[in-house]
Write an enzyme that holds these catalytic residues in place. Sequence first.
Site, short mmCIF file in Angstrom:
data_model
loop_
_atom_site.label_atom_id
_atom_site.label_comp_id
_atom_site.label_asym_id
_atom_site.label_seq_id
_atom_site.Cartn_x
_atom_site.Cartn_y
_atom_site.Cartn_z
N HIS A 1 -3.68 -5.26 0.77
CA HIS A 1 -3.10 -5.64 2.06
C HIS A 1 -3.14 -7.15 2.29
O HIS A 1 -4.04 -7.66 2.95
CB HIS A 1 -3.83 -4.92 3.20
CG HIS A 1 -3.49 -3.48 3.32
ND1 HIS A 1 -2.47 -3.03 4.14
CD2 HIS A 1 -4.00 -2.38 2.72
CE1 HIS A 1 -2.39 -1.71 4.05
NE2 HIS A 1 -3.31 -1.30 3.19
N CYS B 1 0.83 -1.21 0.00
CA CYS B 1 0.00 0.00 0.00
C CYS B 1 0.87 1.26 0.00
O CYS B 1 1.55 1.53 -0.98
CB CYS B 1 -0.99 -0.03 1.17
SG CYS B 1 -2.35 1.16 0.99
N GLU C 1 -1.34 -8.89 4.25
CA GLU C 1 -1.16 -9.22 5.67
C GLU C 1 -2.49 -9.31 6.39
O GLU C 1 -2.61 -10.05 7.39
CB GLU C 1 -0.23 -8.20 6.34
CG GLU C 1 -0.85 -6.89 6.76
CD GLU C 1 -1.11 -5.92 5.61
OE1 GLU C 1 -1.65 -4.82 5.86
OE2 GLU C 1 -0.77 -6.26 4.45
#
Length: 230
Positions: A204, A102, A206
């Site tokens: 994202h 990002c 994660e």
Amino acid sequence: MIHPTERFGTNFIDYIQRDYVTGLRKAGTLPVVLPLGDPNEAEDYIAGVDGLLLSGGQGVTPILYGEEPLAEVAETDIYRDQFEIALIKAAQKAGKPVLGICRGMQVINVALGGNLYQDIYKQAGATEKHNQYPTSWEIPTHHVTTSEKSWLHEILGGRFAVNSFHHQGIHEPGKGLKVVAKSDDQIVEGIESSDGQIIGVEFHPEMMREVHPEFQKIFDYFAELAQKNK
């Protein structure tokens, strides 16, 4: 002389979300979280690690790519921007891999001479929902399409759904960077350097990897790059 980050750093984000660390640990690495520091310290920090991951966060300060901030630009932290740009350049000089997520992908682009759309809706004509808040973070909300033979195509395929939390985005790619993924409304969602050592995504992984384990492959791929450079 006191560096500005020592005087004013408490006004800005001073933590790293656990999901990034977990993704790296699951990839078999030993994560080290770097404090916000002086750009002059960048080479010393990079000397002590095998790779550099740049996380999400605030927008990148437009003055660093020669533009005045629009009203749509929210929180920025020029000290963080300058430090991370120095880290990227130090990692590139040392031949160590870099992964940007990002904001991380955006600051890579600026570090390598590219620029950003300060607001993708106002400047790039974005039509999709690129900030899904308050939808839960792990839920994919729009699709991306990858370029054949790119690193993202190799590990995740040609088309898949991702989450999204941004309003800035890559405009003109930096030196040696190529776009390898886009959303259906043509917002850049993935990059790769010509030597394959620098990679980035706008979404994202994660936040998705626990519920959608295929996104762990992004951390695994980065870990493999770092292992090759030991």
